[in-house]
Design an enzyme around this catalytic site. Structure first.
Site, PDB file in Angstrom:
ATOM      1  N   CYS A 176       2.465   2.932  -3.179  1.00 41.23           N
ATOM      2  CA  CYS A 176       2.076   3.700  -3.772  1.00 41.23           C
ATOM      3  C   CYS A 176       1.227   5.255  -3.520  1.00 41.23           C
ATOM      4  CB  CYS A 176       1.019   2.949  -5.126  1.00 41.23           C
ATOM      5  SG  CYS A 176       0.716   2.243  -5.625  1.00 41.23           S
ATOM      6  N   CYS A 236     -34.855   0.791  11.019  1.00 38.82           N
ATOM      7  CA  CYS A 236     -33.718   1.160  11.614  1.00 38.82           C
ATOM      8  C   CYS A 236     -33.872   2.187  12.615  1.00 38.82           C
ATOM      9  CB  CYS A 236     -32.476   1.961  10.870  1.00 38.82           C
ATOM     10  SG  CYS A 236     -32.221   0.469   9.877  1.00 38.82           S
ATOM     11  N   CYS A 285       1.141  -1.449  -0.197  1.00 42.08           N
ATOM     12  CA  CYS A 285       0.115   0.004  -0.250  1.00 42.08           C
ATOM     13  C   CYS A 285       0.628   1.496  -0.228  1.00 42.08           C
ATOM     14  CB  CYS A 285      -0.938  -0.137   1.152  1.00 42.08           C
ATOM     15  SG  CYS A 285      -1.471  -1.241   1.453  1.00 42.08           S
ATOM     16  N   CYS A 338      -7.887  -2.554  -4.925  1.00 40.84           N
ATOM     17  CA  CYS A 338      -6.505  -2.022  -4.806  1.00 40.84           C
ATOM     18  C   CYS A 338      -6.040  -3.162  -4.413  1.00 40.84           C
ATOM     19  CB  CYS A 338      -6.412  -1.329  -3.671  1.00 40.84           C
ATOM     20  SG  CYS A 338      -5.784   0.480  -4.304  1.00 40.84           S
ATOM     21  N   CYS A 373     -36.047   2.640  16.044  1.00 38.75           N
ATOM     22  CA  CYS A 373     -35.349   1.903  17.223  1.00 38.75           C
ATOM     23  C   CYS A 373     -34.296   3.441  17.269  1.00 38.75           C
ATOM     24  CB  CYS A 373     -34.791   1.365  17.144  1.00 38.75           C
ATOM     25  SG  CYS A 373     -35.598  -0.734  17.999  1.00 38.75           S
ATOM     26  N   HIS A 374     -33.430   4.059  16.479  1.00 37.62           N
ATOM     27  CA  HIS A 374     -32.523   4.385  16.951  1.00 37.62           C
ATOM     28  C   HIS A 374     -33.213   6.107  16.259  1.00 37.62           C
ATOM     29  CE1 HIS A 374     -29.702   1.789  17.489  1.00 37.62           C
ATOM     30  NE2 HIS A 374     -30.279   0.904  15.752  1.00 37.62           N
ATOM     31  N   ARG A 401     -22.264  -5.070  11.919  1.00 38.84           N
ATOM     32  CA  ARG A 401     -23.081  -4.450  12.777  1.00 38.84           C
ATOM     33  C   ARG A 401     -24.430  -4.495  11.961  1.00 38.84           C
ATOM     34  NH1 ARG A 401     -26.254  -4.319  15.807  1.00 38.84           N
ATOM     35  NH2 ARG A 401     -26.450  -3.274  18.317  1.00 38.84           N
ATOM     36  N   CYS A 439     -28.502  -6.170  13.286  1.00 39.20           N
ATOM     37  CA  CYS A 439     -29.155  -5.824  13.732  1.00 39.20           C
ATOM     38  C   CYS A 439     -30.446  -6.125  13.248  1.00 39.20           C
ATOM     39  CB  CYS A 439     -29.590  -3.803  13.078  1.00 39.20           C
ATOM     40  SG  CYS A 439     -28.728  -3.477  14.573  1.00 39.20           S
TER      41      CYS A 439
END
Lengths: 106, 259, 160
Positions: free
Chosen positions: B77, B175, B74, B112, B178-179, B216, B220
């Site tokens: 470059c 989603c 990596c 990449c 709840c959030h 994650r 959910c």
């Protein structure tokens, strides 16, 4: 690839008590977990941790499955002379991983 | 059986108080960090005890290792990531002209690898991919999330918002249920956070390891008894686009620690 | 993802209490080998001390009273000691009440430790008592106990 993280002060006064922190990437598989096929996942833990200061063992620990994954241990040492502090973790199979750090004492 | 699930959905809806639709007001935007116990906050705050740093350190080593048939690292470059990668994660996902779609950071690392390094892709949730992603994102720690402004991303971000607001699964929750509508309240013993992806890849105590935002999100989805999208699915990247837009201005924390 | 055994274990405790009401016979059959075999907290401490008397004091165990996730609970043990050749802490051991195994960790210290202070992170399968025991260079044992309430995460991963 060793995946360890140790923290030793670079410089200390003679006689100073310094805090050391050591952590290693390891699943600490307890041996009590059940895999998707219903069979037990074999135990695989770091069993022993040792710390030597210029070759002399100054601290060690016996670990059991109740130590968290990626075990973290913090302890103290008296800075005596400049030199190397070495860390060794030994797993159930007897395989060891190491890390080391230098300390300058004045 | 179906009736039982209906009953469960009603029970969860009752607990969450689904009827309220407060959302997140301006000035109320808060990282999940703020909802954690002091002990968990302390774990994240000290780099010498934050287990996520083990992956960041691994990523630093991998960054400099030559890979693939091109035998290039990596760093071959991109040189020193501390300079060249600073701020990059804060504006991801980006538009990928080659596919005509948004791409997340892990996707970019694998593309990449394929194109520049001529190496095999790293598996989702492999330590190597998480380590590289964590290392690159860590270079933006403390920087505010500033989503890419590329107009070509708009329709994918809109799709992400639609997914965020769509009820799914046997519990029939979105989603947002709840959030947006119930953050700050409790689900069992846990506080419901606002679901801002400020610290991924992060060390989740429940996982006992580092995991990605996609892991994650899949969690959910399983939680509401829906069929989760596969790792790398376009929908998960669209969702990330929306989440990053929603989290605009919050600071990158990678590697975060969450319960 | 695999089922978390600690969580499974936590669930087991509730079941055990339920079964105790009138199905004791079934209980023994339904428990895995380790749940029956594990020594009690006191037995584990006796094994460590060789049966010596354990006194209260000179050691302090810090454990958060309310734990967000039992997979990583930070603890610190501090023992009062001058840490000289003549008077120092030799070992500090930590034991738990309700995990599948009673032992957690044993630290070996020396005068060169400077202080008798150690920290680590431990697993707690469920709400329970944790005990730290320090062995002094004069052969005496001192202990400190603390308890933690372990809450369970609302959203756990699938088991497939």
């Amino acid at each position: 690839m060793a995946r360890t993280l140790v923290n030793v002060p670079k410089v200390a006064k003679q006689g100073e008590v310094v805090e050391i922190k050591a952590m290693i990437a390891h699943p600490m598989e307890t041996g009590y977990r059940i895999g998707p096929n219903g069979s037990n996942i074999a135990r695989d833990i770091i069993r022993r941790f040792t710390c030597t200061y210029n070759g002399e063992e100054v601290f060690s620990a016996d670990l059991f499955p109740a130590v968290s994954a990626n075990p973290f241990i913090a302890f103290t040492l008296v800075a005596t002379t400049s030199g190397t502090i070495d860390f060794t973790w030994t797993d159930d199979a007897g395989k060891t991983q190491t890390a080391s750090a230098t300390i300058t004492v004045n | 059986m179906h009736a039982l699930w209906r009953l469960a959905a009603v029970a969860v809806a009752a607990v969450c108080g689904i009827v309220s639709a407060a959302g997140i007001e301006d000035g109320e935007k808060r990282s999940g960090f703020d909802f954690m116990a002091p002990a968990t906050q302390a774990l994240q705050a000290d780099d010498m005890s934050n287990p996520g740093m083990l992956w960041v350190l691994q990523g630093e080593q991998l960054w400099q290792q030559a890979q693939g048939r091109a035998d290039v690292a990596c760093s071959g470059c991109h040189n020193d990531a501390r300079q060249t990668m600073r701020g990059v994660a804060a504006r991801y996902p980006a538009f990928d002209a080659a596919t005509g779609r948004p791409i997340d950071l892990a996707g970019r690392i694998n593309s990449c690898r394929a194109e520049r390094q001529q190496a095999e892709p790293l598996a989702p949730e492999s330590d190597a991919l998480l380590a590289l992603t964590a290392y690159v994102t860590h270079q933006s720690r403390g920087m505010p999330i500033t989503p890419a402004t590329d107009a070509r991303l708009a329709r994918f971000r809109d799709n992400g918002r639609r997914l965020f607001q769509s009820r799914i699964g046997q519990l029939d929750l979105s989603c947002a249920s709840c959030h947006d509508d119930n953050w700050g309240k409790r689900l069992g013993g846990s506080v419901i956070p606002q679901a801002h992806p400020t610290g991924y890849p992060l060390y989740r105590l429940e996982w006992q390891t580092v995991g990605s935002l996609q892991r994650r999100l899949r969690n959910c989805m399983i939680g509401v008894r829906a069929e989760p999208f596969a790792f790398g699915a376009a929908e998960l990247v669209d969702l990330e686009l929306h989440l990053m837009d929603r989290a605009r201005g919050l600071l990158i924390e990678t590697p975060a620690v969450r319960p | 993802m695999h089922e978390d055994p600690l969580r499974a274990y936590a669930g087991l405790v509730g079941r055990r209490q339920f079964l105790r009401a009138g199905m004791t016979g079934l209980l023994v059959i339904s428990l895995p080998r380790w749940a029956v075999a594990r020594p009690s907290l006191d037995e584990a401490i006796r094994t460590f001390t060789g049966g010596a008397n354990v006194l209260d004091g000179r050691v302090r165990l810090d454990l958060p009273p309310l734990v967000e996730n039992g997979n990583a609970v930070g603890i610190t043990v501090v023992a009062e000691s001058p840490m000289t050749e003549d008077d120092h802490v030799r070992r500090i051991a930590v034991f738990n009440e309700k995990n599948p195994e009673a032992n957690v960790v044993v630290f070996h210290l020396r005068p060169r430790s400077g202080h008798a202070m150690v920290s680590t992170r431990i697993r707690l399968a469920t709400s329970q008592v944790v005990v730290a025991v320090a062995e002094m260079s004069d052969g005496s044992f001192w202990s400190s106990r603390a308890s933690a309430i372990v809450t369970l995460a609302a959203c756990i991963e699938d088991l497939s």
